[in-house]
Design a protein around this motif. Structure first.
Motif, short mmCIF file in Angstrom:
data_model
loop_
_atom_site.label_atom_id
_atom_site.label_comp_id
_atom_site.label_asym_id
_atom_site.label_seq_id
_atom_site.Cartn_x
_atom_site.Cartn_y
_atom_site.Cartn_z
N PHE A 97 0.80 -1.33 0.07
CA PHE A 97 0.16 -0.07 -0.11
C PHE A 97 0.73 1.19 -0.26
O PHE A 97 2.14 1.19 0.14
N HIS A 98 0.42 2.47 -0.29
CA HIS A 98 0.96 3.55 -0.41
C HIS A 98 1.87 3.89 1.14
O HIS A 98 2.63 4.65 0.83
N ASN A 99 1.18 3.37 2.27
CA ASN A 99 2.09 3.64 3.34
C ASN A 99 3.10 2.66 3.57
O ASN A 99 3.68 2.70 4.71
N GLY A 100 3.31 1.68 2.73
CA GLY A 100 4.19 0.80 2.66
C GLY A 100 3.67 -0.39 3.41
O GLY A 100 4.80 -1.56 3.57
N ASN A 101 2.47 -0.66 3.88
CA ASN A 101 1.99 -1.81 4.37
C ASN A 101 1.84 -3.04 3.45
O ASN A 101 1.42 -2.66 2.16
N PRO A 102 2.20 -4.24 3.55
CA PRO A 102 1.95 -5.07 2.65
C PRO A 102 0.83 -5.35 2.15
O PRO A 102 -0.24 -5.55 3.36
N ASN A 131 -5.38 5.43 1.18
CA ASN A 131 -4.22 4.51 1.16
C ASN A 131 -4.56 3.28 0.43
O ASN A 131 -5.01 2.04 0.88
N GLY A 132 -4.16 3.48 -0.87
CA GLY A 132 -4.33 2.09 -1.87
C GLY A 132 -3.17 1.59 -2.52
O GLY A 132 -1.92 1.97 -1.77
N THR A 133 -3.20 0.91 -3.37
CA THR A 133 -2.00 0.15 -4.01
C THR A 133 -1.72 0.66 -5.58
O THR A 133 -0.89 0.33 -6.13
N GLY A 134 -3.07 1.68 -6.01
CA GLY A 134 -2.95 2.08 -7.41
C GLY A 134 -1.60 2.73 -7.74
O GLY A 134 -0.55 3.20 -7.06
N PRO A 135 -1.48 3.06 -9.22
CA PRO A 135 -0.43 3.81 -9.72
C PRO A 135 -0.22 5.40 -9.32
O PRO A 135 0.92 5.85 -9.41
N PHE A 136 -1.25 5.94 -8.57
CA PHE A 136 -1.11 7.21 -8.18
C PHE A 136 -1.47 7.62 -6.56
O PHE A 136 -2.33 6.37 -6.17
N MET A 137 -0.96 8.29 -5.81
CA MET A 137 -1.16 8.57 -4.37
C MET A 137 -1.90 9.88 -4.19
O MET A 137 -1.28 10.76 -4.94
N LEU A 138 -2.59 10.03 -3.06
CA LEU A 138 -3.30 11.20 -2.86
C LEU A 138 -2.08 12.08 -2.06
O LEU A 138 -1.78 11.71 -1.19
N GLU A 139 -1.79 13.26 -2.92
CA GLU A 139 -1.25 14.29 -2.08
C GLU A 139 -1.84 15.34 -1.32
O GLU A 139 -1.78 15.57 -0.18
#
Length: 526
Positions: A96-101, A189-197
């Motif tokens: 995930f975007h926060n590093g969680n598997p 907090n997803g796994t996708g190609p872009f992250m929320l800023e």
């Protein structure tokens, strides 16, 4: 200037100012839509524009590709180990975007969240009985019965991080319509190609590239800056001045202007959404000089109404040659569609008059006609044109145009005689969507959008078989047969697939798909 127009103008100015404040780099895509996304919680609403945007941040077990085919996403493979038990092998090494598997726990928590009784999206996973963890990278989806399109549904069910949801008290979804919010509404907090800023509702939402995305990106974007701009004129002006790179929608009446401008172009394609007219099939009309009978119950009258509509004239004059006329209630990409059946009867006012006379209505009749205002592309203009065409055969359509909310409130309450509705078959992307919701006799789970009371036992039986048939060839044949029954009986009057029109600056390449969902992981900026 009214308060409403000042408010709209103010929001547009805020959005433009936010765009100009951002330092647009070579790989920043600045985009605007006519409405804002509703929330960052992917289980908080069923609104298609929002879900489409959130597909850049979150992912499902499967997804639709550019050709609208189901392909692996967070699941790498799947199989029915039992008729009602679908086993998914999950993709390993995803974070995930926060590093969680990413693991099976996240899938279990997310699907239980989406299917919860308080979830606004529970109807998007109707056949789920339970979701079970087999091991860290295997889950079983247990269904209440055989479901041939369960994967189609799952394209709309996005996966969140179980630990993140638990940490922020968001294990249950928000309900934007019900006024119930949570941490996931403004954060993600997803796994996708872009992250929320950052997220500023009604002004600006910024995404940055996920450099650790599991997939091999075909895009070259580093940043997406999204703003809602309700005013068509303001949205187009921002594109033409270079303040935006991509806008949706591009109003049909402005396509020529954009194409003539330097540095911009329009991308046009037929949409999945089919625009059609539903009818009152009950014993009495609501708005008519005929109080003791309903001429719409006679198939010859329904055929006459259809034959009186000159769709080619509407396509040329109102839709500017950009729509696709249809004789069926689904678009060509939808399973069950048959090119052989998609033959539109030629417009013929004299033939329509003859059918009315044969049915005993040679002197015509009055009938209510309900249309939404600004829900579909040029909806009011289409309804006005049809009203004039029906007048030529002696049918006096009493046209009522209302806001979409008032229109559909009246329609779904069964208060309309003839009414406009559009249907895109999403997220099913399958003819079963139309058969079960619009054409099946109204019941506990069927006919939710059949307020006119159309009923055909043969069509119902086919629809019920389609719901559980796992053989693709047999299933498609049954759907085509059911659509033929609806066409021959004129259960509803199909009009056209309305067009999609997006506009981009030169050098911006975005593939357009019939479901009207930009997939920016395929976008490039030259």
């Amino acid at each position: 200037m009214t308060f409403a127009s000042r408010l709209t103008s103010g929001l547009a100015a805020t959005a433009i100012a936010a765009l100009m404040a951002g330092a647009a780099g070579a790989n920043t895509l600045r985009m605007a839509d006519s409405t804002d996304i509703a929330a960052m919680d992917p289980h908080s609403m069923t609104e298609s524009n929002t879900i489409g945007f959130l597909n850049h941040v979150y992912e499902g077990l499967v997804r639709y590709n550019q050709d609208l085919e189901v392909e692996p996403a967070l699941a790498t493979s799947w199989e029915f180990v039992e008729p009602t038990r679908l086993r998914f092998k999950l993709r390993e090494g995803v974070n995930f975007h926060n590093g969680n598997p990413f693991t099976a726990d996240d899938v279990v928590a997310s699907l239980e969240r989406a299917a919860h009784e308080t979830s606004p999206v529970k109807s998007n996973i109707p056949g789920m009985k339970s979701i079970e963890k087999v091991d860290e990278y295997t889950v079983d989806l247990v269904l209440s019965g055989p479901d041939p399109i369960v994967l189609n549904y799952l394209t709309n069910i996005l996966i969140l991080d179980q630990e993140w949801m638990a940490e922020h008290d968001a294990l249950l979804p928000a309900d934007m319509r019900g006024g119930r919010e949570n941490y996931a509404v403004a954060n993600s907090n997803g796994t996708g190609p872009f992250m929320l800023e950052s997220r500023q509702p009604d002004a600006r939402t910024v995404l940055t590239v996920n450099e650790d995305w599991w997939d091999e990106p075909e895009h070259n974007l580093t940043r997406i800056e999204f703003s809602p701009i309700g005013s068509d004129a303001t949205r187009i002006a921002a594109l033409l001045s270079g303040e935006l790179d991509f806008i949706t929608p591009a109003p049909l009446q402005d396509v020529g202007r954009i194409e003539r401008a330097d540095g911009a172009s329009v991308i046009v394609a037929p949409a999945l959404r089919t625009i059609m007219l539903g009818m009152n099939h009950t014993d009495k009309l609501h708005n008519s000089n005929l109080t003791d009978k309903n001429p719409l119950q006679d198939v010859r009258v329904r055929q006459a109404l259809w034959r009186a509509i000159d769709m080619e004239l509407i396509r040329k004059k109102i839709m500017r040659d950009m729509s696709r006329n249809t004789a069926l209630l689904v678009a060509p990409p939808v399973p069950g569609y048959s090119e052989e059946l998609d033959v539109l009867p030629p417009a013929d006012a004299e033939a329509a008059k003859a059918l009315l006379s044969e049915a005993g209505y040679g002197d015509g009749f009055e009938v209510g006609f309900d249309c939404p205002s600004s829900r579909y592309v040029n909806d009011e203009e289409i309804c006005q044109a049809i009203t004039a065409m029906w007048a030529r055969i002696g049918v006096d359509a009493q046209l009522t145009s209302q806001t979409p909310s008032k229109h559909f409130e009246k329609v779904l309450a069964g208060g309309a005689d003839i009414f406009m509705v559009g249907w895109a078959t999403l997220p099913m992307l399958d003819s079963y969507s139309v058969l079960s919701a619009l054409l099946h006799t109204k019941g506990d789970r069927m006919g939710a959008w059949n307020p006119g009371g159309y009923s055909n036992p043969e069509l119902d039986a086919l629809t019920d078989k389609v719901a559980v048939e796992l053989d693709v060839e047999k299933r498609n044949a049954m759907m085509s047969e059911a659509l033929k029954i609806a066409r021959d009986e004129v259960a509803m009057i199909p009009l056209h697939q309305q067009p999609l029109a997006w506009a981009v600056r030169d050098g911006v390449n975005i593939p357009i798909t019939a479901d009207n969902k930009p997939r920016l992981w395929y976008a490039t900026i030259e």
